[in-house]
Every structure is written in structure tokens, then in C-alpha cells.
Scaffold this motif. Structure first.
Motif, PDB file in Angstrom:
ATOM      1  N   THR A  89      39.786 -25.209  65.793  1.00 20.30           N
ATOM      2  CA  THR A  89      39.914 -26.942  65.157  1.00 20.30           C
ATOM      3  C   THR A  89      39.009 -27.304  66.672  1.00 20.30           C
ATOM      4  N   ASN A  93      35.598 -29.742  63.902  1.00 18.19           N
ATOM      5  CA  ASN A  93      35.929 -30.669  63.624  1.00 18.19           C
ATOM      6  C   ASN A  93      34.726 -31.974  64.156  1.00 18.19           C
ATOM      7  N   LYS A 133      35.715 -21.061  59.584  1.00 22.11           N
ATOM      8  CA  LYS A 133      36.967 -21.774  59.934  1.00 22.11           C
ATOM      9  C   LYS A 133      37.681 -20.900  59.643  1.00 22.11           C
TER      10      LYS A 133
END
Length: 134
Positions: A89, A93, A133
Motif C-alpha cells: 500500500t 499509494n 497492486k
């Protein structure tokens, strides 16, 4: 010539200082400058660029980041800091511009790819990283 005697504690303190000094990047979070977030990916959404990025990733990045981008490549096993888990993440991100900036500038032990990988290819790699991801 006089013999110089060091106390064991002096040597230990000196060694700790040297170790900490040489590994300052290992402790720092790598953050791209704010202006990197404004860099726009010109190939975003381009599926052929993503496929090309996958091929380039497999040739150049797998050795450190691993086949699935988890940072567990054989070449990265002895590095400090360890290669980033590109599926995480914290990486996913980040903006494309921030990742592009890091890929371009590098930071030891990550090399700078500003001259080694053409700009277009760096964007292709970023497109592929986005497919990793979790």
C-alpha cells in the motif's frame, strides 16, 4: 614507536558510530519531493506500454524486487535497505510522478536510471508496477 591502546568500549562506540553513519538511508523513509507529485504519467492507461513495462521489469528489476515485485529478489537479499515491496500500500499509494522521480533519481542502494533507462521506458515500468497492486 609507542603502542596505542584502545579500550574495548572505545572500539565498540566507534564501530557503532560508523555503522549508524553509513546506514542513515536504511533508517529514513524515502519520500519524493512534493513537486514530483505533479509529474503526469503520459502513458497512463496504455495497455501496450504496460506490457512493454512488464518485459523491461523482468529484465532489469526482478533481480532485486522479485518476480512478483515483493522486494524479495535474489540480488536484493544483501542490500540495506531492502528493495521495496512494490505491491505494498505504501508504494501503490504514491503518485506515478513520485515513483517516476525515485526511479529516475535513485538512492543507494537503488541506482539512478535517469540515463540508463529512457524516459518512456520508465513510464512503462510504472504502468506495470500499478498492475502489482495487492
Amino acid at each position: 614507536m609507542k603502542n596505542i591502546k584502545f579500550l574495548p568500549s572505545t572500539i565498540t562506540i566507534t564501530m557503532c558510530f560508523l555503522f549508524i553513519g553509513f546506514n542513515t538511508h536504511a533508517q529514513d523513509k524515502w519520500v519524493a519531493p512534493a513537486n514530483a507529485d505533479k509529474i503526469i504519467n503520459p502513458l497512463k492507461g496504455n495497455t501496450s506500454a504496460t506490457e512493454s513495462g512488464k518485459r523491461t521489469f523482468k529484465m532489469l528489476c526482478v533481480v532485486c524486487h522479485g518476480a512478483k515485485g515483493k522486494g524479495n529478489g535474489i540480488g536484493g537479499s544483501g542490500l540495506t535497505p531492502k528493495p521495496s515491496d512494490l505491491t505494498s500500500t505504501s508504494v501503490q499509494n504514491q503518485t506515478d510522478g513520485a515513483i517516476y522521480w525515485k526511479l529516475t533519481k535513485g538512492r543507494p542502494p537503488m541506482a539512478s536510471y535517469e540515463t540508463a533507462i529512457p524516459e518512456n521506458k520508465r513510464w512503462e515500468i510504472i504502468n506495470y508496477i500499478r498492475t502489482l497492486k495487492k
